[in-house]
Write an enzyme that holds these catalytic residues in place. Structure first.
Site, mmCIF file in Angstrom:
data_model
loop_
_atom_site.group_PDB
_atom_site.id
_atom_site.type_symbol
_atom_site.label_atom_id
_atom_site.label_comp_id
_atom_site.label_asym_id
_atom_site.label_seq_id
_atom_site.Cartn_x
_atom_site.Cartn_y
_atom_site.Cartn_z
ATOM 1 C CG ASP A 9 -1.152 -10.383 6.555
ATOM 2 O OD1 ASP A 9 -2.046 -11.125 6.111
ATOM 3 O OD2 ASP A 9 -1.052 -9.178 6.270
ATOM 4 C CG ASP A 11 -3.409 -9.723 1.000
ATOM 5 O OD1 ASP A 11 -2.665 -9.818 0.013
ATOM 6 O OD2 ASP A 11 -4.450 -10.390 1.135
#
Length: 238
Positions: A9, A11
Site C-alpha cells: 500500500d 498511503d
C-alpha cells in the site's frame, strides 16, 4: 516460505498521506480565495471524509462520488458557496504534488532490490501516480495498481486478481501484502489468500478481528521477515 513479490500500500505505509492532504487542502483553499480555509475546515473535512472511505470499502459509494461528496457536505455544512466538483479537481491536482515519504521508506525499498515490488492503492489514479513519479521511489515498482483504473478497490479480491494479471504471477504463496489498514490492505490480502504484514507504527490495538500474518512497527522491521527469503533468492540466482 519464500517470498518473491512484495506488494505495498502507499498511503501511510510508504508515503505520508497526512502531509500530502494538508498541502492539497491548503493550496486548494488558497486558490478559492480562502487562505485560512484549511485551518478552519480541516477537522470538519476529516469528519465527512473518513466515513465515505469506509463506505467505499463496503461498495456503497463510487470513488468519483466520494471525491465530490466529501466537499459538497463540507461546504453545505459551513455555508460556503464553492463548487464541490471544481474544488475536488483542484484538490486532486495539488494532492499529486504530495511526495512526502514515511521515514525509512526509500532505504527499505533500496534494500529490497532482489524482490519484485508493486503497489496496490485505493485512490485516484492521476494523483497517486503523480506522487510516486515525483518521489525517490519513481523507478521502484514494476506495477502501480490504482483502484480507479482497476475497477475494484481493496479489500475486494478483484483488485488483487487484476494486479496478479499485470504482474504475470500466479503463486500466492510467494507474495506478501504490506499495508497500514487492517480493513483495506490486510483484509484484502487475506480475502485473496495472501500472507500479510500490518505496518502499525503507532502501536494501535487490533480490535478488528482481522489477523495479519505479521505485524511491524518500523518499516525496516520488514527486512527481518524477508531476510531468509533474501538469502534464498541470492543462493538460487548464483
Amino acid at each position: 516460505m519464500k517470498y518473491e513479490t512484495i506488494i505495498f500500500d502507499i498511503d501511510d505505509t510508504l508515503f505520508d498521506f497526512g502531509k500530502a492532504e494538508d498541502h492539497a487542502l491548503r493550496k486548494a483553499f488558497e486558490q478559492f480565495g480562502l487562505p485560512s480555509g484549511a485551518t478552519q475546515y480541516k477537522m470538519s473535512y476529516k469528519e465527512f471524509n473518513k466515513p465515505l472511505w469506509r463506505d467505499l470499502e463496503k461498495g456503497l459509494i463510487t470513488l468519483q462520488e466520494l471525491g465530490v461528496e466529501r466537499f459538497r457536505r463540507l461546504f453545505v455544512h459551513h455555508g460556503l458557496k464553492i463548487d464541490a466538483t471544481e474544488f475536488s479537481r483542484v484538490f486532486l491536482e495539488y494532492l499529486g504534488q504530495g511526495t512526502y515519504l514515511v521515514p525509512g521508506a526509500e532505504e527499505l525499498c533500496n534494500s529490497l532490490e532482489d524482490f519484485q515490488l508493486a503497489v496496490i492503492t485505493n485512490g485516484f489514479g492521476q494523483a497517486q501516480k503523480a506522487r510516486i513519479a515525483g518521489s525517490p521511489l519513481a523507478d521502484t515498482f514494476e506495477q502501480i495498481i490504482v483502484s480507479e483504473e482497476a475497477g475494484f478497490q481493496k479489500p475486494e479480491t478483484g483488485i488483487f486478481e487484476y494486479a496478479f494479471s499485470k504482474l504475470g504471477i500466479a503463486d500466492k504463496d510467494k507474495v506478501l501484502m504490506v499495508g497500514d489498514s487492517l480493513t483495506s490492505d490486510i483484509q484484502g490480502g487475506l480475502n485473496f489468500g495472501l500472507d500479510t504484514c500490518w505496518f502499525n507504527p503507532h502501536h494501535k490495538k487490533n480490535t478488528s478481528g482481522v489477523k495479519p500474518t505479521y505485524e511491524i512497527h518500523r518499516l525496516q522491521d520488514l527486512l527481518e521477515i524477508v531476510d531468509d527469503n533474501m538469502d534464498y533468492l541470492l543462493t538460487a540466482s548464483s
